[in-house]
Design a protein around this motif. Sequence first.
Motif, PDB file in Angstrom:
ATOM      1  N   GLN A 242      -8.210  48.721 -77.708  1.00  0.00           N
ATOM      2  CA  GLN A 242      -7.648  48.451 -76.390  1.00  0.00           C
ATOM      3  C   GLN A 242      -6.169  48.065 -76.447  1.00  0.00           C
ATOM      4  N   ASP A 243      -5.757  47.340 -77.481  1.00  0.00           N
ATOM      5  CA  ASP A 243      -4.351  46.923 -77.601  1.00  0.00           C
ATOM      6  C   ASP A 243      -3.436  48.129 -77.717  1.00  0.00           C
ATOM      7  N   SER A 244      -3.811  49.088 -78.548  1.00  0.00           N
ATOM      8  CA  SER A 244      -3.002  50.292 -78.739  1.00  0.00           C
ATOM      9  C   SER A 244      -2.914  51.093 -77.441  1.00  0.00           C
ATOM     10  N   ILE A 245      -4.046  51.214 -76.751  1.00  0.00           N
ATOM     11  CA  ILE A 245      -4.067  51.964 -75.485  1.00  0.00           C
ATOM     12  C   ILE A 245      -3.186  51.275 -74.447  1.00  0.00           C
ATOM     13  N   SER A 246      -3.269  49.948 -74.385  1.00  0.00           N
ATOM     14  CA  SER A 246      -2.467  49.195 -73.406  1.00  0.00           C
ATOM     15  C   SER A 246      -0.978  49.419 -73.628  1.00  0.00           C
ATOM     16  N   ARG A 247      -0.549  49.331 -74.882  1.00  0.00           N
ATOM     17  CA  ARG A 247       0.882  49.495 -75.171  1.00  0.00           C
ATOM     18  C   ARG A 247       1.319  50.940 -74.952  1.00  0.00           C
ATOM     19  N   SER A 248       0.453  51.872 -75.295  1.00  0.00           N
ATOM     20  CA  SER A 248       0.791  53.280 -75.085  1.00  0.00           C
ATOM     21  C   SER A 248       0.880  53.606 -73.604  1.00  0.00           C
ATOM     22  N   ALA A 249       0.021  52.979 -72.792  1.00  0.00           N
ATOM     23  CA  ALA A 249       0.000  53.261 -71.350  1.00  0.00           C
ATOM     24  C   ALA A 249       1.339  52.917 -70.714  1.00  0.00           C
ATOM     25  N   GLY A 250       1.907  51.761 -71.063  1.00  0.00           N
ATOM     26  CA  GLY A 250       3.199  51.367 -70.507  1.00  0.00           C
ATOM     27  C   GLY A 250       4.303  52.322 -70.897  1.00  0.00           C
ATOM     28  N   ARG A 251       4.290  52.742 -72.154  1.00  0.00           N
ATOM     29  CA  ARG A 251       5.324  53.665 -72.641  1.00  0.00           C
ATOM     30  C   ARG A 251       5.214  55.030 -71.969  1.00  0.00           C
ATOM     31  N   ILE A 252       3.986  55.530 -71.846  1.00  0.00           N
ATOM     32  CA  ILE A 252       3.771  56.838 -71.212  1.00  0.00           C
ATOM     33  C   ILE A 252       4.145  56.792 -69.735  1.00  0.00           C
ATOM     34  N   LEU A 253       3.765  55.714 -69.064  1.00  0.00           N
ATOM     35  CA  LEU A 253       4.111  55.564 -67.648  1.00  0.00           C
ATOM     36  C   LEU A 253       5.631  55.568 -67.468  1.00  0.00           C
ATOM     37  N   LEU A 254       6.317  54.877 -68.341  1.00  0.00           N
ATOM     38  CA  LEU A 254       7.774  54.824 -68.278  1.00  0.00           C
ATOM     39  C   LEU A 254       8.367  56.227 -68.400  1.00  0.00           C
ATOM     40  N   ASN A 255       7.888  56.993 -69.346  1.00  0.00           N
ATOM     41  CA  ASN A 255       8.395  58.346 -69.553  1.00  0.00           C
ATOM     42  C   ASN A 255       8.098  59.245 -68.356  1.00  0.00           C
ATOM     43  N   LEU A 256       6.904  59.093 -67.775  1.00  0.00           N
ATOM     44  CA  LEU A 256       6.547  59.897 -66.598  1.00  0.00           C
ATOM     45  C   LEU A 256       7.480  59.610 -65.429  1.00  0.00           C
ATOM     46  N   MET A 257       7.749  58.335 -65.197  1.00  0.00           N
ATOM     47  CA  MET A 257       8.593  57.956 -64.066  1.00  0.00           C
ATOM     48  C   MET A 257      10.031  58.415 -64.256  1.00  0.00           C
ATOM     49  N   VAL A 258      10.572  58.215 -65.456  1.00  0.00           N
ATOM     50  CA  VAL A 258      11.958  58.616 -65.725  1.00  0.00           C
ATOM     51  C   VAL A 258      12.114  60.133 -65.605  1.00  0.00           C
ATOM     52  N   SER A 259      11.177  60.867 -66.163  1.00  0.00           N
ATOM     53  CA  SER A 259      11.256  62.331 -66.127  1.00  0.00           C
ATOM     54  C   SER A 259      11.159  62.859 -64.701  1.00  0.00           C
ATOM     55  N   ASP A 260      10.239  62.289 -63.920  1.00  0.00           N
ATOM     56  CA  ASP A 260      10.096  62.725 -62.527  1.00  0.00           C
ATOM     57  C   ASP A 260      11.359  62.420 -61.739  1.00  0.00           C
ATOM     58  N   LEU A 261      11.946  61.235 -61.956  1.00  0.00           N
ATOM     59  CA  LEU A 261      13.149  60.864 -61.210  1.00  0.00           C
ATOM     60  C   LEU A 261      14.309  61.795 -61.539  1.00  0.00           C
ATOM     61  N   ILE A 262      14.505  62.105 -62.802  1.00  0.00           N
ATOM     62  CA  ILE A 262      15.601  62.991 -63.197  1.00  0.00           C
ATOM     63  C   ILE A 262      15.463  64.352 -62.515  1.00  0.00           C
ATOM     64  N   ASP A 263      14.266  64.928 -62.583  1.00  0.00           N
ATOM     65  CA  ASP A 263      14.044  66.237 -61.964  1.00  0.00           C
ATOM     66  C   ASP A 263      14.246  66.177 -60.448  1.00  0.00           C
ATOM     67  N   SER A 264      13.764  65.086 -59.845  1.00  0.00           N
ATOM     68  CA  SER A 264      13.868  64.949 -58.392  1.00  0.00           C
ATOM     69  C   SER A 264      15.320  64.778 -57.955  1.00  0.00           C
ATOM     70  N   VAL A 265      16.089  63.961 -58.664  1.00  0.00           N
ATOM     71  CA  VAL A 265      17.499  63.751 -58.297  1.00  0.00           C
ATOM     72  C   VAL A 265      18.286  65.046 -58.440  1.00  0.00           C
ATOM     73  N   GLU A 266      18.044  65.757 -59.511  1.00  0.00           N
ATOM     74  CA  GLU A 266      18.746  67.031 -59.703  1.00  0.00           C
ATOM     75  C   GLU A 266      18.457  67.981 -58.538  1.00  0.00           C
ATOM     76  N   SER A 267      17.206  68.027 -58.120  1.00  0.00           N
ATOM     77  CA  SER A 267      16.815  68.889 -56.998  1.00  0.00           C
ATOM     78  C   SER A 267      17.468  68.434 -55.689  1.00  0.00           C
ATOM     79  N   LEU A 268      17.525  67.136 -55.450  1.00  0.00           N
ATOM     80  CA  LEU A 268      18.102  66.599 -54.216  1.00  0.00           C
ATOM     81  C   LEU A 268      19.611  66.825 -54.157  1.00  0.00           C
ATOM     82  N   LEU A 269      20.284  66.700 -55.289  1.00  0.00           N
ATOM     83  CA  LEU A 269      21.734  66.949 -55.327  1.00  0.00           C
ATOM     84  C   LEU A 269      22.034  68.402 -54.972  1.00  0.00           C
ATOM     85  N   GLN A 270      21.205  69.308 -55.451  1.00  0.00           N
ATOM     86  CA  GLN A 270      21.378  70.726 -55.118  1.00  0.00           C
ATOM     87  C   GLN A 270      21.039  70.985 -53.653  1.00  0.00           C
TER      88      GLN A 270
END
Length: 386
Positions: A242-270
Amino acid sequence: MKKGRNELLDDEEKILAPYAVRSRNPGEREYREPEHPYRLPFQRDRDRIIHSHAFKRLEYKTQVFVYSEGDHFRNRLTHTLEVAGISKTISKVLGLNEDLSETIALAHDLGHSPFGHAGQEALSELMRGKGGFEHNKQSLRVVQKLERRYPEFPGLNLCGETLLGIMKHGGDYEKSELLDVRRDSGPSLEAMIVDCSDEITYSAHDLEDGLESGLLLLSDLKELKVWKRIEDSLPKTNPSDQDSISRSAGRILLNLMVSDLIDSVESLLQKHSVQSREDVSLAFQNQKKLVQFSEEFQTEFQELKSYLFRKLYRHPEVSKMSERGKETIFLLFKHFESHPDSIPESYRNREEEEGRMRILCDYIAGMTDRYAIEQLKREGIFWVPY
């Protein structure tokens, strides 16, 4: 070959997008200073913030868990460093001025009170009808007035664009020319990135800290839509770890949010044909958001924030810590209001100019959790066991 100021400015022009803030146009400092031969304006601002007393005190200010709860939970300093790192990453990918984003991020919580949002609520209540209290406005006050590192001027004398970025909610405690500029032209893209990075950061690390503390349960997360995305990316390890899953979940969530924001901002600027800093201001005036998640992810993000609010921020254990913090601030404020000689002379010297309530607010807002608790004992008021 050694590069001087002009060469560094030329290098910057080669990598920045047309809508990024240039170090050639950083906004004026309130007090005129000569330029540094090889450090650009926002780099100087960043270093002034890092060397400030307010920045050092962030280490002992609460994020969610009071420092005495454990050494591995986030505090205001680690939160700030994470926001700065994420802001730099997003800005670099989008061709924005990463020095400016990092600088705004490092300053964004300088005015935060002890005991997290509970402390802000206490000071806001105490200052109701007396000018109010809000930590973003207080951050601006810290860098413009309260820091005393330079004999030539009060505050840190930061660049105009840095100050506009710190002014997250559009104002300070008094009307100013800076406030008028912020309301007319809006924030830079770099400042918007920091605001969103702040939300990204605390959502991911509060989830991770909540799981590590045992106040949140992995089994509960399965009710969230975003959990399916996280689960698909989890390493195929022992499901009982459970400890490994908990720490991995935060890291994966962070990557998902950052990646989505970058793609979304690029689209909105265009979509909004943004080609300059002026176009960014025009979009602000027309209420067009340039920095936000995709529509699909925004729904999942709001669900996550609601979950954290219900399950973590309003958890009985967290609420108990919050109430202790609020009580500490109420007791200190009322004591110093009756015994102003107990506060440092540097604050008392401003009483005639700003009034007793504001100087008390400044003093208590600058305290760390640890110092506030020590003050209770030292003044013999009341000791709240932590």
